[in-house]
Design an enzyme around this catalytic site. Structure first.
Site, PDB file in Angstrom:
ATOM      1  N   GLN A  33       3.050   9.999   1.207  1.00 27.52           N
ATOM      2  CA  GLN A  33       4.348   9.301   1.229  1.00 27.52           C
ATOM      3  C   GLN A  33       5.212   9.658   0.021  1.00 27.52           C
ATOM      4  OE1 GLN A  33       2.472   5.242   2.176  1.00 27.52           O
ATOM      5  NE2 GLN A  33       4.464   5.139   3.189  1.00 27.52           N
ATOM      6  N   CYS A  57       6.183  -0.104   7.221  1.00 26.77           N
ATOM      7  CA  CYS A  57       5.773   1.042   6.398  1.00 26.77           C
ATOM      8  C   CYS A  57       6.960   1.473   5.555  1.00 26.77           C
ATOM      9  CB  CYS A  57       5.325   2.177   7.311  1.00 26.77           C
ATOM     10  SG  CYS A  57       4.801   3.653   6.424  1.00 26.77           S
ATOM     11  N   LEU A  58       6.696   1.802   4.299  1.00 27.98           N
ATOM     12  CA  LEU A  58       7.780   2.216   3.406  1.00 27.98           C
ATOM     13  C   LEU A  58       8.427   3.521   3.876  1.00 27.98           C
ATOM     14  CD1 LEU A  58       6.113   1.395  -0.045  1.00 27.98           C
ATOM     15  CD2 LEU A  58       7.806   0.029   1.199  1.00 27.98           C
ATOM     16  N   HIS A 113      -2.645   7.354   7.058  1.00 27.34           N
ATOM     17  CA  HIS A 113      -1.638   8.257   6.483  1.00 27.34           C
ATOM     18  C   HIS A 113      -2.266   9.579   6.035  1.00 27.34           C
ATOM     19  CE1 HIS A 113       2.270   6.299   6.221  1.00 27.34           C
ATOM     20  NE2 HIS A 113       1.747   5.181   5.759  1.00 27.34           N
ATOM     21  N   HIS A 118      -4.277   1.221   7.702  1.00 25.43           N
ATOM     22  CA  HIS A 118      -2.923   1.798   7.705  1.00 25.43           C
ATOM     23  C   HIS A 118      -2.822   2.949   6.693  1.00 25.43           C
ATOM     24  CE1 HIS A 118       1.657   1.161   7.817  1.00 25.43           C
ATOM     25  NE2 HIS A 118       1.474   2.016   6.832  1.00 25.43           N
ATOM     26  N   GLU A 119      -3.293   2.695   5.469  1.00 22.12           N
ATOM     27  CA  GLU A 119      -3.155   3.708   4.414  1.00 22.12           C
ATOM     28  C   GLU A 119      -4.063   4.914   4.670  1.00 22.12           C
ATOM     29  OE1 GLU A 119      -0.637   3.451   2.659  1.00 22.12           O
ATOM     30  OE2 GLU A 119      -0.281   1.338   3.115  1.00 22.12           O
ATOM     31  N   GLY A 156       0.832  -1.188   0.000  1.00 17.55           N
ATOM     32  CA  GLY A 156       0.000   0.000   0.000  1.00 17.55           C
ATOM     33  C   GLY A 156       0.869   1.241   0.000  1.00 17.55           C
TER      34      GLY A 156
HETATM   35 ZN    ZN Z   1       2.664   3.342   5.737  1.00 17.19          ZN
END
Ligand code: ZN
Length: 158
Positions: free
Chosen positions: A51, A89-90, A135, A131-132, A46
């Site tokens: 991000q 998480c990226l 953000h 999660h997304e 995701g």
């Molecule tokens: Zn994330």
């Protein structure tokens, strides 16, 4: 399409409340293409627009099990049950954490075709959705984690 630079923790843009998308322009569709490409390149499941430095309410998701979505202005309208997830998480590379998430969520969102849909997700897909969508409010999973730790070097890449 282009792979964009993924912002890491400490970058203010990850803490901003994102703005709703008013109109699905060619620019928005191009952005979604770039988000998918960036997510796949980083081997993520995701990615949220902040991000890559864009403060718009857009997320892309691919749970590698048929759950591929680009969600514009997504909202969780119902949450049921509870599960403990192990997340990464990226934007927080090298770390992982445990988070209590709903087992099942109902999400309302606009799709790139301009129509509004209601999606029911459970298990891993529900975790990714939560999660997304977090953000988009400037929330990172570490804020909610019961355990947050560096991934031991021996396990990295597994
Ligand atoms: Zn994330």
């Amino acid at each position: 399409m282009a792979v964009r630079n993924i912002r890491k923790e400490g970058d203010e843009v990850l803490r901003v409340k994102c703005k709703p998308v008013k109109e699905i322009t060619d620019g928005v569709l191009r952005l979604i293409d770039d988000m998918f490409e960036t997510m796949y390149e980083a081997d993520g499941v995701g990615l949220a627009a902040p991000q890559i430095g864009i403060v718009k309410q857009i997320v892309v998701i691919d749970d590698r099990d048929g759950g591929e979505f680009a969600l514009i202005n997504p909202k969780i309208i119902k949450a049921e049950g509870e599960q403990e997830s192990c997340e990464g998480c990226l934007s927080l590379p090298g770390y992982r954490g445990n988070v209590i998430r709903p087992e099942k969520v109902t999400v309302e969102a606009t799709f790139p075709d301009g129509n509004e849909y209601t999606i029911e997700a459970e298990g891993f897909l529900a975790v990714i959705m939560c999660h997304e969508i977090d953000h988009l409010s400037g929330v990172l999973y570490k804020d909610k984690a019961t355990v947050y730790e560096r991934i031991p070097a021996t396990e990295e890449g597994e």
